[in-house]
Each structure stands twice: as C-alpha cells, then as structure tokens.
Motif scaffolding. Sequence first.
Motif, PDB file in Angstrom:
ATOM      1  N   LYS A 178      -8.346 -56.536  71.155  1.00 27.52           N
ATOM      2  CA  LYS A 178      -9.096 -55.299  71.336  1.00 27.52           C
ATOM      3  C   LYS A 178      -9.210 -54.480  70.057  1.00 27.52           C
ATOM      4  O   LYS A 178     -10.038 -53.590  69.985  1.00 27.52           O
ATOM      5  CB  LYS A 178      -8.428 -54.447  72.411  1.00 27.52           C
ATOM      6  N   THR A 179      -8.384 -54.772  69.082  1.00 27.56           N
ATOM      7  CA  THR A 179      -8.399 -53.988  67.841  1.00 27.56           C
ATOM      8  C   THR A 179      -8.237 -54.901  66.622  1.00 27.56           C
ATOM      9  O   THR A 179      -7.847 -56.066  66.761  1.00 27.56           O
ATOM     10  CB  THR A 179      -7.236 -52.965  67.819  1.00 27.56           C
ATOM     11  N   TYR A 217      -5.943 -54.517  64.542  1.00 24.81           N
ATOM     12  CA  TYR A 217      -4.506 -54.786  64.513  1.00 24.81           C
ATOM     13  C   TYR A 217      -4.179 -56.053  65.316  1.00 24.81           C
ATOM     14  O   TYR A 217      -3.367 -56.870  64.882  1.00 24.81           O
ATOM     15  CB  TYR A 217      -3.734 -53.585  65.064  1.00 24.81           C
ATOM     16  N   ASP A 218      -4.813 -56.229  66.462  1.00 19.26           N
ATOM     17  CA  ASP A 218      -4.601 -57.438  67.268  1.00 19.26           C
ATOM     18  C   ASP A 218      -5.011 -58.693  66.492  1.00 19.26           C
ATOM     19  O   ASP A 218      -4.342 -59.720  66.560  1.00 19.26           O
ATOM     20  CB  ASP A 218      -5.388 -57.376  68.575  1.00 19.26           C
ATOM     21  N   LEU A 242     -15.114 -57.605  66.357  1.00 13.58           N
ATOM     22  CA  LEU A 242     -14.294 -56.506  65.856  1.00 13.58           C
ATOM     23  C   LEU A 242     -14.367 -56.400  64.332  1.00 13.58           C
ATOM     24  O   LEU A 242     -14.552 -55.306  63.782  1.00 13.58           O
ATOM     25  CB  LEU A 242     -12.837 -56.694  66.283  1.00 13.58           C
ATOM     26  N   GLU A 270     -16.195 -53.315  62.250  1.00 15.70           N
ATOM     27  CA  GLU A 270     -15.423 -52.488  61.315  1.00 15.70           C
ATOM     28  C   GLU A 270     -16.016 -52.547  59.913  1.00 15.70           C
ATOM     29  O   GLU A 270     -16.097 -51.526  59.223  1.00 15.70           O
ATOM     30  CB  GLU A 270     -13.960 -52.944  61.302  1.00 15.70           C
TER      31      GLU A 270
END
Length: 78
Positions: free
Chosen positions: A2-3, A5-6, A54, A58
């Motif tokens: 989901k991010t 970071y994931d 993602l 970004e």
Amino acid sequence: MKTIYDVQQFLKKFGTIIYVGDRIADLELMEDEVRELYKSQCMTIEDYQMAILLLRSEMTRLRDRKKGEEDRWDKRFI
C-alpha cells in the motif's frame, strides 16, 4: 502493498536496499528491482502491479512538485 515503505520492505527481503540520495533515482532503481523480481517469478502479478503503480505515482508527484518549484523560481526573476 500500500505504500512505498511496503515496497522497500519487500525488496529488503531479497537483500536489496536502495539509497543514492536522490529520491527520484531511488524510486527508479526500486522499479528496476521490482521488475527483475517479477521476471524471476518472485512476486505475484498483483504485488508487481501495485508496486509499479506506487513507484510511478510517487515519481510523478515528486517531478510535478519539482517543476512547480522551478516555475515559481523562474517567475520571481521575470
């Protein structure tokens, strides 16, 4: 996933830690790594698609922000 970071944590499972100091370059390298892991069948199509989405989102956000800052800078001196 989901991010971002994931995505980073997923790459870390395979021993990949990316940090060059330029956030956009970091994201581009992460995209290359994700693509290679997918080609090696180390991730599902769903995880691959979400990771790419993602990372590209970004990158676009950062590029747009950078362009906006450059435009504001240019307008001050015109």
